[in-house]
Scaffold this motif. Structure first.
Motif, mmCIF file in Angstrom:
data_model
loop_
_atom_site.group_PDB
_atom_site.id
_atom_site.type_symbol
_atom_site.label_atom_id
_atom_site.label_comp_id
_atom_site.label_asym_id
_atom_site.label_seq_id
_atom_site.Cartn_x
_atom_site.Cartn_y
_atom_site.Cartn_z
ATOM 1 N N ASN A 40 0.847 -1.193 0.000
ATOM 2 C CA ASN A 40 0.000 0.000 0.000
ATOM 3 C C ASN A 40 0.881 1.240 0.000
ATOM 4 O O ASN A 40 1.875 1.303 0.728
ATOM 5 N N GLY A 41 0.518 2.201 -0.845
ATOM 6 C CA GLY A 41 1.250 3.459 -0.861
ATOM 7 C C GLY A 41 2.506 3.450 -1.715
ATOM 8 O O GLY A 41 3.242 4.431 -1.757
ATOM 9 N N ALA A 42 2.760 2.354 -2.433
ATOM 10 C CA ALA A 42 3.983 2.259 -3.247
ATOM 11 C C ALA A 42 3.951 3.202 -4.450
ATOM 12 O O ALA A 42 4.998 3.567 -4.987
ATOM 13 N N GLY A 43 2.751 3.558 -4.901
ATOM 14 C CA GLY A 43 2.622 4.434 -6.072
ATOM 15 C C GLY A 43 1.997 3.745 -7.266
ATOM 16 O O GLY A 43 1.973 4.303 -8.377
ATOM 17 N N LYS A 44 1.434 2.572 -7.065
ATOM 18 C CA LYS A 44 0.868 1.796 -8.183
ATOM 19 C C LYS A 44 -0.359 2.487 -8.779
ATOM 20 O O LYS A 44 -0.452 2.678 -9.991
ATOM 21 N N THR A 45 -1.304 2.860 -7.917
ATOM 22 C CA THR A 45 -2.533 3.486 -8.413
ATOM 23 C C THR A 45 -2.228 4.832 -9.068
ATOM 24 O O THR A 45 -2.807 5.173 -10.101
ATOM 25 N N THR A 46 -1.310 5.576 -8.480
ATOM 26 C CA THR A 46 -0.942 6.874 -9.066
ATOM 27 C C THR A 46 -0.370 6.651 -10.470
ATOM 28 O O THR A 46 -0.669 7.409 -11.396
ATOM 29 N N THR A 47 0.428 5.601 -10.647
ATOM 30 C CA THR A 47 0.976 5.292 -11.977
ATOM 31 C C THR A 47 -0.156 4.975 -12.947
ATOM 32 O O THR A 47 -0.191 5.508 -14.067
ATOM 33 N N ALA A 84 -10.919 0.384 -12.559
ATOM 34 C CA ALA A 84 -10.284 1.014 -11.403
ATOM 35 C C ALA A 84 -10.561 0.209 -10.140
ATOM 36 O O ALA A 84 -11.347 -0.739 -10.150
ATOM 37 N N GLN A 85 -9.928 0.630 -9.040
ATOM 38 C CA GLN A 85 -10.238 0.007 -7.745
ATOM 39 C C GLN A 85 -11.680 0.349 -7.397
ATOM 40 O O GLN A 85 -12.204 1.352 -7.832
ATOM 41 N N GLY A 86 -12.319 -0.471 -6.602
ATOM 42 C CA GLY A 86 -13.724 -0.228 -6.267
ATOM 43 C C GLY A 86 -14.572 -0.594 -7.460
ATOM 44 O O GLY A 86 -14.105 -1.283 -8.377
ATOM 45 N N ASP A 161 -6.656 -2.119 -11.921
ATOM 46 C CA ASP A 161 -6.046 -1.678 -10.666
ATOM 47 C C ASP A 161 -6.546 -2.564 -9.528
ATOM 48 O O ASP A 161 -7.709 -2.494 -9.148
ATOM 49 N N GLU A 162 -5.653 -3.402 -9.009
ATOM 50 C CA GLU A 162 -5.980 -4.357 -7.944
ATOM 51 C C GLU A 162 -7.286 -5.091 -8.236
ATOM 52 O O GLU A 162 -8.258 -4.979 -7.479
ATOM 53 N N PRO A 163 -7.294 -5.872 -9.327
ATOM 54 C CA PRO A 163 -8.562 -6.458 -9.788
ATOM 55 C C PRO A 163 -9.202 -7.454 -8.837
ATOM 56 O O PRO A 163 -10.414 -7.603 -8.863
#
Ligand SMILES: Nc1ncnc2c1ncn2[C@@H]1O[C@H](COP(=O)(O)OP(=O)(O)OP(=O)(O)O)[C@@H](O)[C@H]1O
Length: 323
Positions: A40-47, A84-86, A161-163
């Motif tokens: 969590n917080g690594a920057g994956k979603t931002t990428t 996306a997530q969610g 994103d985190e499927p």
């Protein structure tokens, strides 16, 4: 299919600058399944948000599906699918209705939209759920609906994103099969993010390990694992005996690192098979009762641990290093 150079993004949070992605370079070829793996917080979603035009990079550049990310956002958007997530699906609307509507938004006429919905529902095991409203679906069914909505315009490049976050093991395995099919049947390129090691290992041709806004390693799962050549020996020990067990084993030649696991300790060793007997003897000598013992080859988690000093597995932490 994707070329990124020096891609970065920072956020101003209460007068402080958070460097979410610190200038990453990578290339993903057509037809590849690439996984960005990190905590969590690594920057994956931002990428992902940058590559899908949802977030403007603070610096750097990228070409996505043949279009320049900064100069032609519309062109990028038309060529990609994004889950996306969610949930991307509307909770109170019916399954078939949502897929058809999405197809119409992308310009399909009524008959084509109906045919696309029929095809996608068949491929993603949603047949028979036509009139169910999304909020009544199971987690796995709803995720497959999200996937259908992201695929309706037959994109050649799909971002996930985190499927499988939040799905039970059976639904996860089922979704993995569908993700693998995206490439096998549609020839799609897939960019997915995950913090599940087994997911990256099972699905990806190439894994990019991300930590703290940077890519710390990349390669096929096998290449990454071969970078940490050492074996692992995991033992189960009661909590109160851990310090004694750790001290006894780390003193053995060929043992280079020890990490705590939920049920015991995990040792990095030069040759697991050869060390097993001396290790058990040493534990016995130290008065430690091992409740279980396992010798194994390195996993992607071991790669992560070696690179960052931390484990991706929940509840695990490095407690000492001998090298
Ligand atoms: N809109 C924002 N405003 C401020 N900080 C943000 C914003 N989006 C992300 N960040 C910060 O950027 C860093 C990277 O977040 P990001 O969501 O990209 O990580 P991640 O690897 O996708 O994690 P997760 O697995 O939790 O989704 C984190 O420190 C996060 O708090």
């Amino acid at each position: 299919m994707i070329t990124a150079r020096g891609l970065r993004r920072s956020f101003a949070v209460r007068g402080r600058t958070v460097e979410a992605v610190r200038g990453v370079d990578f290339d993903i070829g057509a037809g590849e399944i690439a996984a960005f793996l990190g905590p969590n917080g690594a920057g994956k979603t931002t990428t992902v948000r940058m590559l899908t035009t949802l977030l403007r990079p603070t610096g750097g550049q990228a070409v996505v599906a043949g279009k320049d990310l900064l100069a032609d956002q519309r062109g990028v958007r038309r060529r990609i699918g994004c889950v996306a997530q969610g949930h991307g699906s509307a909770p109170d609307h019916q399954v078939r209705e949502q897929i058809e509507l999405q197809a119409r938004i992308y310009g399909a006429d009524k008959a084509t939209a109906a045919a696309q919905a029929e095809k996608l529902m068949g491929e993603l095991e949603l047949s028979g759920l036509d009139k169910r409203v999304a909020k009544t679906l199971s987690g796995g069914q709803r995720r497959r609906l999200d996937l259908a909505l992201g695929l309706v315009h037959t994109p050649r490049l799909v971002f996930l994103d985190e499927p499988t976050t939040g799905l039970d093991p059976q639904s996860r395995a089922n979704l993995w099969a569908h993700i693998a099919d995206l490439r096998a049947q549609r020839g799609a390129t897939v960019f997915l993010t995950t913090h599940y090691l087994d997911e990256a290992d099972a699905l990806a041709d190439r894994v990019f390990i991300m930590d703290n806004g940077t890519i710390v390693a990349s390669g096929t799962p096998e290449e990454l694992k071969s970078q940490v050549a050492d074996d692992r020996i995991t033992i189960g020990v009661p909590d109160h005996q851990r310090p004694r067990a750790s001290a006894a084993v780390i003193a053995l030649p060929g043992v280079s690192q020890v990490a705590a696991t939920v049920a015991g300790l995990d040792f990095r060793v030069a040759n697991g098979d050869a060390l097993l007997v001396p290790l058990l003897r040493e534990l016995d000598f130290a008065g430690v009762t091992a409740t279980s013992v396992e010798v194994r080859r390195p996993t992607l988690d071991d790669v992560f641990l070696t690179l960052t000093g931390r484990s991706l597995r929940e509840g695990a932490a490095t407690v000492g290093a001998g090298r």
